[in-house]
Design a protein around this motif. Structure first.
Motif, PDB file in Angstrom:
ATOM      1  N   VAL A 106      -1.084  -4.802 -21.461  1.00 33.74           N
ATOM      2  CA  VAL A 106       0.253  -5.389 -21.276  1.00 33.74           C
ATOM      3  C   VAL A 106       0.161  -6.690 -20.477  1.00 33.74           C
ATOM      4  CG1 VAL A 106       2.511  -5.061 -20.204  1.00 33.74           C
ATOM      5  CG2 VAL A 106       1.458  -3.179 -21.476  1.00 33.74           C
ATOM      6  N   ALA A 107      -0.687  -6.703 -19.445  1.00 35.93           N
ATOM      7  CA  ALA A 107      -0.800  -7.885 -18.578  1.00 35.93           C
ATOM      8  C   ALA A 107      -1.694  -8.962 -19.168  1.00 35.93           C
ATOM      9  CB  ALA A 107      -1.332  -7.466 -17.200  1.00 35.93           C
ATOM     10  N   GLY A 108      -2.425  -8.649 -20.228  1.00 39.95           N
ATOM     11  CA  GLY A 108      -3.302  -9.632 -20.845  1.00 39.95           C
ATOM     12  C   GLY A 108      -4.515  -9.976 -20.008  1.00 39.95           C
ATOM     13  N   VAL A 109      -5.073  -8.959 -19.316  1.00 40.19           N
ATOM     14  CA  VAL A 109      -6.269  -9.179 -18.507  1.00 40.19           C
ATOM     15  C   VAL A 109      -7.395  -8.308 -19.047  1.00 40.19           C
ATOM     16  CG1 VAL A 109      -4.914  -9.750 -16.464  1.00 40.19           C
ATOM     17  CG2 VAL A 109      -5.668  -7.386 -16.819  1.00 40.19           C
ATOM     18  N   SER A 110      -8.616  -8.602 -18.633  1.00 43.28           N
ATOM     19  CA  SER A 110      -9.774  -7.868 -19.131  1.00 43.28           C
ATOM     20  C   SER A 110      -9.986  -6.590 -18.328  1.00 43.28           C
ATOM     21  CB  SER A 110     -11.027  -8.745 -19.062  1.00 43.28           C
ATOM     22  OG  SER A 110     -11.282  -9.129 -17.718  1.00 43.28           O
ATOM     23  N   LEU A 111     -10.637  -5.646 -18.960  1.00 42.54           N
ATOM     24  CA  LEU A 111     -11.040  -4.408 -18.315  1.00 42.54           C
ATOM     25  C   LEU A 111     -12.426  -4.619 -17.716  1.00 42.54           C
ATOM     26  CD1 LEU A 111      -9.658  -1.569 -18.176  1.00 42.54           C
ATOM     27  CD2 LEU A 111     -11.219  -0.871 -20.001  1.00 42.54           C
ATOM     28  N   ASP A 112     -12.616  -4.245 -16.448  1.00 42.51           N
ATOM     29  CA  ASP A 112     -13.881  -4.508 -15.764  1.00 42.51           C
ATOM     30  C   ASP A 112     -14.560  -3.206 -15.359  1.00 42.51           C
ATOM     31  OD1 ASP A 112     -13.409  -7.316 -15.784  1.00 42.51           O
ATOM     32  OD2 ASP A 112     -12.071  -7.068 -14.051  1.00 42.51           O
ATOM     33  N   ARG A 113     -15.890  -3.206 -15.431  1.00 44.54           N
ATOM     34  CA  ARG A 113     -16.668  -2.124 -14.840  1.00 44.54           C
ATOM     35  C   ARG A 113     -16.783  -2.362 -13.343  1.00 44.54           C
ATOM     36  NH1 ARG A 113     -17.114   2.529 -17.573  1.00 44.54           N
ATOM     37  NH2 ARG A 113     -17.198   2.063 -19.804  1.00 44.54           N
ATOM     38  N   LEU A 114     -16.494  -1.342 -12.544  1.00 40.73           N
ATOM     39  CA  LEU A 114     -16.578  -1.477 -11.097  1.00 40.73           C
ATOM     40  C   LEU A 114     -18.037  -1.402 -10.655  1.00 40.73           C
ATOM     41  CD1 LEU A 114     -13.537   0.770 -10.108  1.00 40.73           C
ATOM     42  CD2 LEU A 114     -13.627  -1.724 -10.206  1.00 40.73           C
ATOM     43  N   PRO A 115     -18.361  -1.879  -9.442  1.00 33.44           N
ATOM     44  CA  PRO A 115     -19.748  -1.826  -8.962  1.00 33.44           C
ATOM     45  C   PRO A 115     -20.325  -0.418  -9.032  1.00 33.44           C
ATOM     46  CG  PRO A 115     -18.392  -3.151  -7.493  1.00 33.44           C
ATOM     47  CD  PRO A 115     -17.459  -2.519  -8.471  1.00 33.44           C
ATOM     48  N   GLU A 116     -21.618  -0.325  -9.257  1.00 37.95           N
ATOM     49  CA  GLU A 116     -22.272   0.973  -9.431  1.00 37.95           C
ATOM     50  C   GLU A 116     -22.063   1.890  -8.234  1.00 37.95           C
ATOM     51  OE1 GLU A 116     -24.061   4.119 -10.966  1.00 37.95           O
ATOM     52  OE2 GLU A 116     -23.530   2.273 -12.054  1.00 37.95           O
ATOM     53  N   SER A 117     -21.952   1.318  -7.034  1.00 37.13           N
ATOM     54  CA  SER A 117     -21.762   2.145  -5.843  1.00 37.13           C
ATOM     55  C   SER A 117     -20.431   2.891  -5.870  1.00 37.13           C
ATOM     56  CB  SER A 117     -21.834   1.279  -4.581  1.00 37.13           C
ATOM     57  OG  SER A 117     -20.802   0.288  -4.583  1.00 37.13           O
ATOM     58  N   ILE A 118     -19.471   2.401  -6.659  1.00 33.85           N
ATOM     59  CA  ILE A 118     -18.152   3.031  -6.753  1.00 33.85           C
ATOM     60  C   ILE A 118     -17.963   3.700  -8.106  1.00 33.85           C
ATOM     61  CG2 ILE A 118     -15.666   2.570  -6.773  1.00 33.85           C
ATOM     62  CD1 ILE A 118     -16.159   0.378  -4.744  1.00 33.85           C
ATOM     63  N   GLY A 119     -18.401   3.041  -9.174  1.00 39.64           N
ATOM     64  CA  GLY A 119     -18.260   3.576 -10.516  1.00 39.64           C
ATOM     65  C   GLY A 119     -16.846   3.405 -11.054  1.00 39.64           C
ATOM     66  N   GLY A 120     -16.691   3.683 -12.341  1.00 42.65           N
ATOM     67  CA  GLY A 120     -15.379   3.642 -12.948  1.00 42.65           C
ATOM     68  C   GLY A 120     -15.018   2.285 -13.509  1.00 42.65           C
ATOM     69  N   VAL A 121     -13.735   2.150 -13.856  1.00 47.41           N
ATOM     70  CA  VAL A 121     -13.224   0.932 -14.474  1.00 47.41           C
ATOM     71  C   VAL A 121     -12.027   0.421 -13.681  1.00 47.41           C
ATOM     72  CG1 VAL A 121     -14.000   1.541 -16.795  1.00 47.41           C
ATOM     73  CG2 VAL A 121     -11.720   2.266 -16.021  1.00 47.41           C
ATOM     74  N   GLY A 122     -11.727  -0.857 -13.850  1.00 40.91           N
ATOM     75  CA  GLY A 122     -10.589  -1.449 -13.164  1.00 40.91           C
ATOM     76  C   GLY A 122     -10.028  -2.619 -13.935  1.00 40.91           C
ATOM     77  N   ALA A 123      -8.818  -2.973 -13.603  1.00 48.15           N
ATOM     78  CA  ALA A 123      -8.170  -4.172 -14.124  1.00 48.15           C
ATOM     79  C   ALA A 123      -7.487  -4.851 -12.956  1.00 48.15           C
ATOM     80  CB  ALA A 123      -7.155  -3.829 -15.204  1.00 48.15           C
ATOM     81  N   THR A 124      -7.605  -6.164 -12.871  1.00 48.26           N
ATOM     82  CA  THR A 124      -7.006  -6.913 -11.765  1.00 48.26           C
ATOM     83  C   THR A 124      -5.836  -7.725 -12.292  1.00 48.26           C
ATOM     84  OG1 THR A 124      -9.127  -7.076 -10.626  1.00 48.26           O
ATOM     85  CG2 THR A 124      -7.394  -8.586  -9.938  1.00 48.26           C
ATOM     86  N   VAL A 125      -4.656  -7.427 -11.767  1.00 45.25           N
ATOM     87  CA  VAL A 125      -3.443  -8.167 -12.103  1.00 45.25           C
ATOM     88  C   VAL A 125      -2.978  -8.883 -10.837  1.00 45.25           C
ATOM     89  CG1 VAL A 125      -2.719  -6.730 -14.038  1.00 45.25           C
ATOM     90  CG2 VAL A 125      -2.119  -6.026 -11.716  1.00 45.25           C
ATOM     91  N   THR A 126      -2.072  -9.821 -10.979  1.00 40.29           N
ATOM     92  CA  THR A 126      -1.626 -10.630  -9.846  1.00 40.29           C
ATOM     93  C   THR A 126      -0.128 -10.485  -9.670  1.00 40.29           C
ATOM     94  OG1 THR A 126      -3.395 -12.216 -10.285  1.00 40.29           O
ATOM     95  CG2 THR A 126      -1.613 -12.947  -8.848  1.00 40.29           C
ATOM     96  N   ASP A 127       0.311 -10.122  -8.462  1.00 43.40           N
ATOM     97  CA  ASP A 127       1.747  -9.979  -8.231  1.00 43.40           C
ATOM     98  C   ASP A 127       2.390 -11.362  -8.087  1.00 43.40           C
ATOM     99  OD1 ASP A 127       1.735 -10.910  -5.564  1.00 43.40           O
ATOM    100  OD2 ASP A 127       1.810  -8.911  -4.675  1.00 43.40           O
ATOM    101  N   PRO A 128       3.721 -11.459  -8.091  1.00 48.45           N
ATOM    102  CA  PRO A 128       4.383 -12.771  -8.085  1.00 48.45           C
ATOM    103  C   PRO A 128       4.121 -13.619  -6.846  1.00 48.45           C
ATOM    104  CG  PRO A 128       5.902 -11.087  -8.883  1.00 48.45           C
ATOM    105  CD  PRO A 128       4.697 -10.371  -8.354  1.00 48.45           C
ATOM    106  N   SER A 129       3.603 -13.011  -5.778  1.00 52.67           N
ATOM    107  CA  SER A 129       3.256 -13.798  -4.594  1.00 52.67           C
ATOM    108  C   SER A 129       1.841 -14.349  -4.671  1.00 52.67           C
ATOM    109  CB  SER A 129       3.413 -12.940  -3.332  1.00 52.67           C
ATOM    110  OG  SER A 129       2.409 -11.936  -3.271  1.00 52.67           O
ATOM    111  N   GLY A 130       1.106 -14.008  -5.737  1.00 53.63           N
ATOM    112  CA  GLY A 130      -0.263 -14.488  -5.894  1.00 53.63           C
ATOM    113  C   GLY A 130      -1.321 -13.538  -5.389  1.00 53.63           C
TER     114      GLY A 130
END
Length: 369
Positions: A106-130
């Motif tokens: 929906v936000a038009g951002v890429s899906l990222d693999r998190l660092p190996e020490s944490i594992g999993g996946v993440g997506a970074t979006v930006t709120d209206p304040s930046g």
């Protein structure tokens, strides 16, 4: 003598036409706050304070420090080495990887693999304040660590402790978990609606400046919507102000004795209390606030309110005396009455945002109330 706290509690609801505190059909419903990310120039100093505050080091390298609580899950705080101290943003835990994928789509951002020490996946979006906001799922959960046991209390007519003494150790309060983060924004209403829509958060309490209720709220305490499963009164709190900035973050400990004895340990080791000990009104937490060596405000808390999805938002005027049911008066340090904030006020009034002269008068009234 009149009670300064009369009428300040959250049992008062909205008036017709006021903000409902939630949206229909949010993109996802975040499950919890996962961690906070910072940069700091001196990781050794950050770890020393973290240990005294009650964290356990989960990972330490020349360029990164991860601090955790005793509860199972992800680290509470991720600190990367950088040229200056800076809050990078929060990470929220999604129910599963499908929610992360949905938000990214929906936000038009890429899906990222998190660092190996944490594992999993993440997506970074930006709120209206930046502010960058991570949404994460499917991490490696760290196992639980031995935790402080709450003391057995003889209260009222209860005599559950017999032939046994109370001798709480003067030691660091063992942090259990990250509870919430408070963020100041110059675009409060837009940012509030963004979090409700994108993360499915719901408002527990609104605050408005005295005499300015018709202009809408200036602070909201916001919780995760887990349906019938209770969640913290607030996982995120947003407040209007002259600059976009981190205000404080809060970490749960076992009980009042852990909080108080841990505070004495911090004082013994030369750290600075900002405000406490007391009990809040919105959220009801017992609290104690501290400044870390880089100036970031952090809180020990215990005994907070838990709400399910059925409770509607409360509304109350914002006042300094209304920040606590009991305890010492809120300090200028906690309220942000510092030279840097005065410079931010001058800059904020020159920009196109929600913080105008009327809001400045309301904020000054709060600081002196």
């Amino acid at each position: 003598m009149s009670d300064p706290h009369a009428g300040l509690h959250s049992e008062q609801g909205a008036l017709p036409g006021e903000h409902p505190g939630r949206v229909r059909d949010p993109i996802i419903k975040a499950h919890d706050l996962a961690w906070l990310e910072f940069t700091k120039p001196d990781l050794r100093k950050a770890e020393e304070f973290g240990t005294a505050f009650g964290f356990t080091t989960a990972l330490r390298t020349d360029s990164e420090l991860q601090l955790r609580g005793t509860d199972p899950g992800a680290p509470c705080v991720l600190i990367r080495k950088g040229p200056r101290e800076r809050f990078l943003g929060p990470a929220f835990r999604a129910a599963d990887g499908r929610d992360v994928l949905r938000l990214a789509d929906v936000a038009g951002v890429s899906l990222d693999r998190l660092p190996e020490s944490i594992g999993g996946v993440g997506a970074t979006v930006t709120d209206p304040s930046g502010l960058p906001v991570r949404v994460v799922a499917d991490m490696h959960d760290l196992p639980a660590l031995p935790a402080q046991t709450p003391l057995t209390i003889n209260a009222g007519t209860s005599t559950t402790r017999v032939n046994a003494l109370q001798r709480p150790a003067r030691e660091p309060a063992r942090v259990r978990r990250l509870g919430h983060v408070v963020i100041q924004t110059t675009r409060y209403r837009e940012v509030l609606d963004w979090y409700l829509r994108h993360l499915g958060l719901i408002v527990s309490d609104f605050l408005f400046y005295p005499g300015q209720r018709e202009r809408g709220p200036v602070m909201s305490f916001i919780r995760c919507d887990r349906g019938s499963v209770p969640s913290d009164h607030h996982t995120l709190a947003l407040t209007l102000g002259p600059a976009n900035r981190y205000v404080h973050s809060a970490y749960q400990v076992a009980d009042l004795d852990a909080l108080a004895a841990g505070g004495e340990y911090l004082l013994d080791h030369g750290y600075r209390r900002s405000w406490g000990i007391g009990r809040h009104i919105q959220g009801s937490q017992l609290f104690d606030y501290w400044r870390d060596p880089d100036g970031f405000l952090v809180e020990h808390f215990t005994d907070g309110d838990l709400f399910d999805c059925t409770l509607e938002p409360g509304w109350a005027p914002m006042t300094a005396s209304g920040l606590a049911q009991w305890g010492p008066p809120a300090t200028n340090d906690f309220l942000g009455v510092r030279p840097a904030e005065l410079i931010a006020v001058a800059r904020g009034l020159r920009e196109d945002n929600e913080f105008d002269l009327h809001r400045l008068r309301g904020m000054l009234k709060v600081a002196t109330s």
